[in-house]
Write an enzyme that holds these catalytic residues in place. Sequence first.
Site, PDB file in Angstrom:
ATOM      1  N   ASP A  51      56.264  34.680   6.520  1.00 29.48           N
ATOM      2  CA  ASP A  51      55.186  35.295   5.737  1.00 29.48           C
ATOM      3  C   ASP A  51      54.322  36.178   6.643  1.00 29.48           C
ATOM      4  OD1 ASP A  51      53.030  35.981   4.174  1.00 29.48           O
ATOM      5  OD2 ASP A  51      52.336  33.924   3.843  1.00 29.48           O
ATOM      6  N   GLU A 130      47.908  42.140  37.702  1.00 28.25           N
ATOM      7  CA  GLU A 130      47.265  41.057  38.450  1.00 28.25           C
ATOM      8  C   GLU A 130      46.272  40.378  37.507  1.00 28.25           C
ATOM      9  OE1 GLU A 130      45.426  42.705  41.917  1.00 28.25           O
ATOM     10  OE2 GLU A 130      47.266  43.674  42.627  1.00 28.25           O
ATOM     11  N   GLU A 132      43.823  37.830  36.394  1.00 25.60           N
ATOM     12  CA  GLU A 132      42.928  36.778  36.867  1.00 25.60           C
ATOM     13  C   GLU A 132      42.577  35.840  35.710  1.00 25.60           C
ATOM     14  OE1 GLU A 132      40.760  39.597  40.250  1.00 25.60           O
ATOM     15  OE2 GLU A 132      39.824  39.289  38.292  1.00 25.60           O
ATOM     16  N   GLU A 212      40.095  33.048  43.456  1.00 18.83           N
ATOM     17  CA  GLU A 212      39.451  34.356  43.358  1.00 18.83           C
ATOM     18  C   GLU A 212      37.963  34.249  43.703  1.00 18.83           C
ATOM     19  OE1 GLU A 212      39.243  37.473  43.090  1.00 18.83           O
ATOM     20  OE2 GLU A 212      41.347  38.024  43.050  1.00 18.83           O
ATOM     21  N   GLU A 220      43.956  33.651  40.678  1.00 18.98           N
ATOM     22  CA  GLU A 220      44.902  34.736  40.398  1.00 18.98           C
ATOM     23  C   GLU A 220      46.294  34.309  40.821  1.00 18.98           C
ATOM     24  OE1 GLU A 220      45.757  39.137  42.252  1.00 18.98           O
ATOM     25  OE2 GLU A 220      43.701  38.753  41.576  1.00 18.98           O
ATOM     26  N   HIS A 269      44.054  44.167  37.177  1.00 14.81           N
ATOM     27  CA  HIS A 269      44.466  45.403  37.835  1.00 14.81           C
ATOM     28  C   HIS A 269      45.966  45.577  37.605  1.00 14.81           C
ATOM     29  CE1 HIS A 269      41.090  44.061  40.786  1.00 14.81           C
ATOM     30  NE2 HIS A 269      40.594  44.588  39.680  1.00 14.81           N
ATOM     31  N   ARG A 339      37.583  50.376  45.813  1.00 13.51           N
ATOM     32  CA  ARG A 339      37.911  49.475  44.720  1.00 13.51           C
ATOM     33  C   ARG A 339      36.940  49.575  43.545  1.00 13.51           C
ATOM     34  NH1 ARG A 339      41.689  45.324  46.347  1.00 13.51           N
ATOM     35  NH2 ARG A 339      42.378  45.765  48.466  1.00 13.51           N
ATOM     36  N   GLU A 358      47.300  52.095  40.849  1.00 15.73           N
ATOM     37  CA  GLU A 358      46.733  50.847  40.368  1.00 15.73           C
ATOM     38  C   GLU A 358      45.550  51.155  39.458  1.00 15.73           C
ATOM     39  OE1 GLU A 358      44.423  46.860  42.102  1.00 15.73           O
ATOM     40  OE2 GLU A 358      44.964  48.520  43.433  1.00 15.73           O
ATOM     41  N   ARG A 360      42.592  49.862  37.583  1.00  3.95           N
ATOM     42  CA  ARG A 360      41.809  48.658  37.835  1.00  3.95           C
ATOM     43  C   ARG A 360      40.881  48.271  36.674  1.00  3.95           C
ATOM     44  NH1 ARG A 360      41.658  46.835  42.873  1.00  3.95           N
ATOM     45  NH2 ARG A 360      39.483  46.119  42.763  1.00  3.95           N
TER      46      ARG A 360
END
Length: 470
Positions: A51, A130, A132, A212, A220, A269, A339, A358, A360
């Site tokens: 359904d 990645e 977390e 972390e 992580e 990330h 970062r 990457e 982030r």
Amino acid sequence: MTPEQVLAMAKENGVKVLDIRFMDYPGVWQHFSVPIGELEEGSFEDGFGFDGSSIRGWQPINASDMLVVPDASTAKIDPFFKVPTLVLIGNIVDPITREAYSRDPRNIARKAEAYLKSTGIGDTAFIGPEAEFFIFDDIRYDSQRNSCFYAVDSVEGIWNTGRCEEPNLGYKPRHKEGYFPVPPTDKFQDLRTDMMLTLENLGIDVECQHHEVATSGQAEIDMRFKPLLQMADQLMWFKYVLKNVAYKAGHTVTFMPKPLFEDNGTGMHTHISIWKDGNPLFAGDKYAGVSQEALYAIGGILKHCRALCAITNPTTNSYKRLVPGFEAPVNLAYSSRNRSASIRIPMYSASPKAKRIEFRTPDPSCNGYLAFSAMLMAVIDGIENKIDPGDPLDKNIYDLPPEELAEIPSAPGSLDEALAALKEDHDFLLKGDVFTQDAIDMWIDYKTANEVNPVKLRPHPHEFFLYYDI
């Protein structure tokens, strides 16, 4: 794995039950089980009925019948069920037309991979998230007409240094000091190892696990990069395994982006690279050792980032993490080492195979099938239209004068803003019929009606602290 091999696998492992799983639109795994005798080779074409009107964001009740067709390549034995159980992930199709369902997240991911190949840019998009998460010992919450509260707790919580634990042995990581203390400060080494080994036993490659930054059990576990659809499937297994390993041990895991005030939030990330004929497309001689195509890919993500956030950061809580002026990657810029930029070019290895970008900004509350597909579509748009990402931002953003900082665009400040951006900027997602207009409209409508407006309408507990005695 072929259907015939799946049936042999079931027999070899003494399987008694088949569990069929698929993803609802917001991003939660759904399942139902049948006796293993119901699985035949023809089932991989005929599918199983269910359904669709009871699944969030899907069919109206007058058109509720749907089919889930299991994918033989996804076969795994569930590590938690008492009775030996074979798990197959399925694709959703219309029972009358046999067409793939436009709001099935896995179908969107399949179309994204197919579209990449059709462009000639590359044949494989590798994704490495990645994700977390927090490990808590206790979680209580409620939301009523006349009351609202939440409370999380952890043996690691710095707020418990004065609690009577009979005895309290201390060793609790202070705010923002959880990266990477050894035990006894890190109290979840064995639990994370159990999670990691369970994933590996399922055939999911893991690179590392660690504590972390935040207090109270932030952690992580990193999976090795895989092709887009495979990684989206693995992300669902990842969340399932972590929650169940923690639950069996008397803990609870959350992928909520910001469960704690004044400590680090939870991000995801995501590393992205495109390969063609076994060669990495993003390795070259430009900035930070990447190719011109990689720079164009960055340009595509930066151009569409505000719209992407509606999919990669899809909860109201996501924007408790994405706050300018803190460590969250809200600045729409790129850098090889900074970062706080939304895109980083990792510099751990000079190998061409390791060259990637990457992104982030995303967080693990997202639906991986949709998020990875949307990221890839932005990357393709950047490459096809040769979108210039501008100059890299290698300065410390927190040291910039206000007038220079004001020139750097930022991610949305709320889910409302992100959904508005998606409404205005989604043509790049429609290419190749990867996302349909119907799917995008339903996403915006569902999020607005079921998440944005309910949060807007409710008094916040802190408002009583601020305003009750006015």
